[in-house]
Scaffold this motif. Structure first.
Motif, short mmCIF file in Angstrom:
data_model
loop_
_atom_site.label_atom_id
_atom_site.label_comp_id
_atom_site.label_asym_id
_atom_site.label_seq_id
_atom_site.Cartn_x
_atom_site.Cartn_y
_atom_site.Cartn_z
N MET A 1 0.84 -1.19 0.00
CA MET A 1 0.00 0.00 0.00
C MET A 1 0.88 1.24 0.00
SD MET A 1 -2.88 -1.14 2.82
CE MET A 1 -3.36 0.54 3.07
N PRO B 1 2.10 4.87 1.09
CA PRO B 1 1.94 5.56 2.37
C PRO B 1 0.94 6.71 2.25
CG PRO B 1 4.08 6.05 1.39
CD PRO B 1 3.42 5.03 0.51
N GLU B 2 0.22 6.92 3.32
CA GLU B 2 -0.71 8.04 3.38
C GLU B 2 0.09 9.34 3.43
OE1 GLU B 2 -4.14 8.18 3.45
OE2 GLU B 2 -4.21 6.02 3.11
N MET C 1 1.30 4.71 11.24
CA MET C 1 0.52 3.83 10.37
C MET C 1 1.32 3.47 9.12
SD MET C 1 -2.17 3.12 12.05
CE MET C 1 -1.17 3.33 13.54
N ASN C 2 2.07 4.42 8.58
CA ASN C 2 2.93 4.13 7.42
C ASN C 2 3.99 3.11 7.78
OD1 ASN C 2 1.50 5.86 5.75
ND2 ASN C 2 2.92 7.56 6.04
N SER D 1 2.32 -0.29 8.27
CA SER D 1 1.91 -0.81 6.98
C SER D 1 3.10 -1.41 6.23
CB SER D 1 1.27 0.30 6.14
OG SER D 1 0.92 -0.18 4.88
N THR E 1 3.37 -5.36 5.64
CA THR E 1 3.35 -5.78 4.24
C THR E 1 4.55 -6.67 3.94
OG1 THR E 1 2.13 -3.81 3.57
CG2 THR E 1 3.36 -4.96 1.84
#
Length: 119
Positions: free
Chosen positions: A2, A4-5, A103-104, A107, A111
Protein backbone atom coordinates in the motif's frame (compact mmCIF):
# COMPACT_ATOMS: atom_id res chain seq x y z
CA UNK A 1 2.31 -2.83 -0.96
CA UNK A 2 0.00 0.00 0.00
CA UNK A 3 1.26 3.50 -0.75
CA UNK A 4 1.94 5.56 2.37
CA UNK A 5 -0.71 8.04 3.38
CA UNK A 6 0.26 11.65 2.76
CA UNK A 7 -1.38 12.91 5.96
CA UNK A 8 -4.20 11.69 8.15
CA UNK A 9 -5.66 14.90 9.52
CA UNK A 10 -6.96 14.70 13.08
CA UNK A 11 -7.14 18.50 13.45
CA UNK A 12 -10.91 18.80 13.77
CA UNK A 13 -11.06 16.04 16.40
CA UNK A 14 -8.15 17.60 18.29
CA UNK A 15 -9.72 21.06 18.16
CA UNK A 16 -12.99 19.75 19.55
CA UNK A 17 -11.20 17.76 22.26
CA UNK A 18 -9.32 20.89 23.33
CA UNK A 19 -12.55 22.92 23.48
CA UNK A 20 -13.94 20.37 25.92
CA UNK A 21 -10.64 20.27 27.83
CA UNK A 22 -10.82 24.06 28.26
CA UNK A 23 -14.20 23.68 29.97
CA UNK A 24 -12.70 21.09 32.33
CA UNK A 25 -9.80 23.48 33.00
CA UNK A 26 -12.20 26.25 34.02
CA UNK A 27 -14.00 23.85 36.34
CA UNK A 28 -10.70 22.62 37.84
CA UNK A 29 -9.53 26.18 38.41
CA UNK A 30 -12.77 27.07 40.17
CA UNK A 31 -12.83 23.91 42.30
CA UNK A 32 -9.12 23.29 42.93
CA UNK A 33 -7.28 26.50 42.06
CA UNK A 34 -5.54 25.12 38.97
CA UNK A 35 -5.75 22.88 35.93
CA UNK A 36 -4.82 19.24 36.11
CA UNK A 37 -1.16 18.40 35.57
CA UNK A 38 -0.09 15.96 32.84
CA UNK A 39 0.21 13.30 35.54
CA UNK A 40 -3.37 13.90 36.69
CA UNK A 41 -4.56 13.78 33.09
CA UNK A 42 -2.80 10.44 32.69
CA UNK A 43 -4.48 9.06 35.80
CA UNK A 44 -7.86 10.10 34.41
CA UNK A 45 -7.03 8.38 31.13
CA UNK A 46 -5.91 5.20 32.89
CA UNK A 47 -9.12 5.12 34.91
CA UNK A 48 -11.17 5.30 31.72
CA UNK A 49 -8.97 2.66 30.05
CA UNK A 50 -9.75 0.34 32.95
CA UNK A 51 -13.45 0.93 32.49
CA UNK A 52 -13.06 0.31 28.75
CA UNK A 53 -11.30 -2.95 29.52
CA UNK A 54 -14.24 -4.14 31.59
CA UNK A 55 -16.68 -3.14 28.86
CA UNK A 56 -14.66 -5.08 26.29
CA UNK A 57 -14.68 -8.07 28.63
CA UNK A 58 -18.46 -7.72 29.02
CA UNK A 59 -18.84 -7.62 25.23
CA UNK A 60 -17.08 -11.02 25.16
CA UNK A 61 -19.22 -12.36 28.05
CA UNK A 62 -16.19 -12.35 30.37
CA UNK A 63 -17.50 -9.68 32.77
CA UNK A 64 -20.97 -9.24 34.22
CA UNK A 65 -22.44 -5.95 33.08
CA UNK A 66 -25.85 -4.39 33.42
CA UNK A 67 -26.75 -1.45 31.28
CA UNK A 68 -26.64 -0.38 27.66
CA UNK A 69 -23.38 -2.04 26.65
CA UNK A 70 -23.25 -0.82 23.01
CA UNK A 71 -23.87 2.78 24.09
CA UNK A 72 -21.37 2.59 26.95
CA UNK A 73 -18.71 1.14 24.62
CA UNK A 74 -19.25 4.03 22.20
CA UNK A 75 -18.99 6.54 25.03
CA UNK A 76 -15.87 5.03 26.59
CA UNK A 77 -14.02 4.55 23.29
CA UNK A 78 -14.79 8.18 22.42
CA UNK A 79 -13.67 9.34 25.84
CA UNK A 80 -10.39 7.41 25.56
CA UNK A 81 -9.75 8.98 22.15
CA UNK A 82 -10.44 12.37 23.74
CA UNK A 83 -7.78 11.68 26.39
CA UNK A 84 -5.21 10.74 23.73
CA UNK A 85 -5.88 13.94 21.79
CA UNK A 86 -5.63 16.05 24.96
CA UNK A 87 -2.43 14.33 26.09
CA UNK A 88 -0.90 14.77 22.64
CA UNK A 89 -1.53 18.51 22.77
CA UNK A 90 -0.32 18.80 26.37
CA UNK A 91 2.94 17.02 25.54
CA UNK A 92 3.55 18.87 22.27
CA UNK A 93 2.95 15.91 19.94
CA UNK A 94 1.51 16.64 16.49
CA UNK A 95 -0.89 13.70 16.61
CA UNK A 96 -1.84 13.89 12.92
CA UNK A 97 1.80 13.70 11.87
CA UNK A 98 2.67 11.05 14.47
CA UNK A 99 -0.35 8.87 13.63
CA UNK A 100 0.31 9.07 9.90
CA UNK A 101 3.99 8.18 10.39
CA UNK A 102 3.18 5.26 12.70
CA UNK A 103 0.52 3.83 10.37
CA UNK A 104 2.93 4.13 7.42
CA UNK A 105 5.62 2.34 9.42
CA UNK A 106 3.26 -0.45 10.49
CA UNK A 107 1.91 -0.81 6.98
CA UNK A 108 5.39 -1.18 5.51
CA UNK A 109 6.53 -3.63 8.20
CA UNK A 110 3.38 -5.75 8.04
CA UNK A 111 3.35 -5.78 4.24
CA UNK A 112 6.91 -7.13 4.25
CA UNK A 113 5.92 -9.82 6.76
CA UNK A 114 2.84 -10.82 4.77
CA UNK A 115 4.76 -10.93 1.50
CA UNK A 116 7.55 -12.94 3.14
CA UNK A 117 5.05 -15.50 4.36
CA UNK A 118 3.40 -15.77 0.94
CA UNK A 119 6.58 -16.85 -0.84
Amino acid sequence: MMPPEKNIDLTAASDRALQIRELYTKLEQRMHGGAWSPQELMIGYLYDLGELGRLIMAKEDRWVHQGDLPRELEDKLSECLWWVLVLAERTGVDISKAFTAKMNELSADLTKSVEKGAS
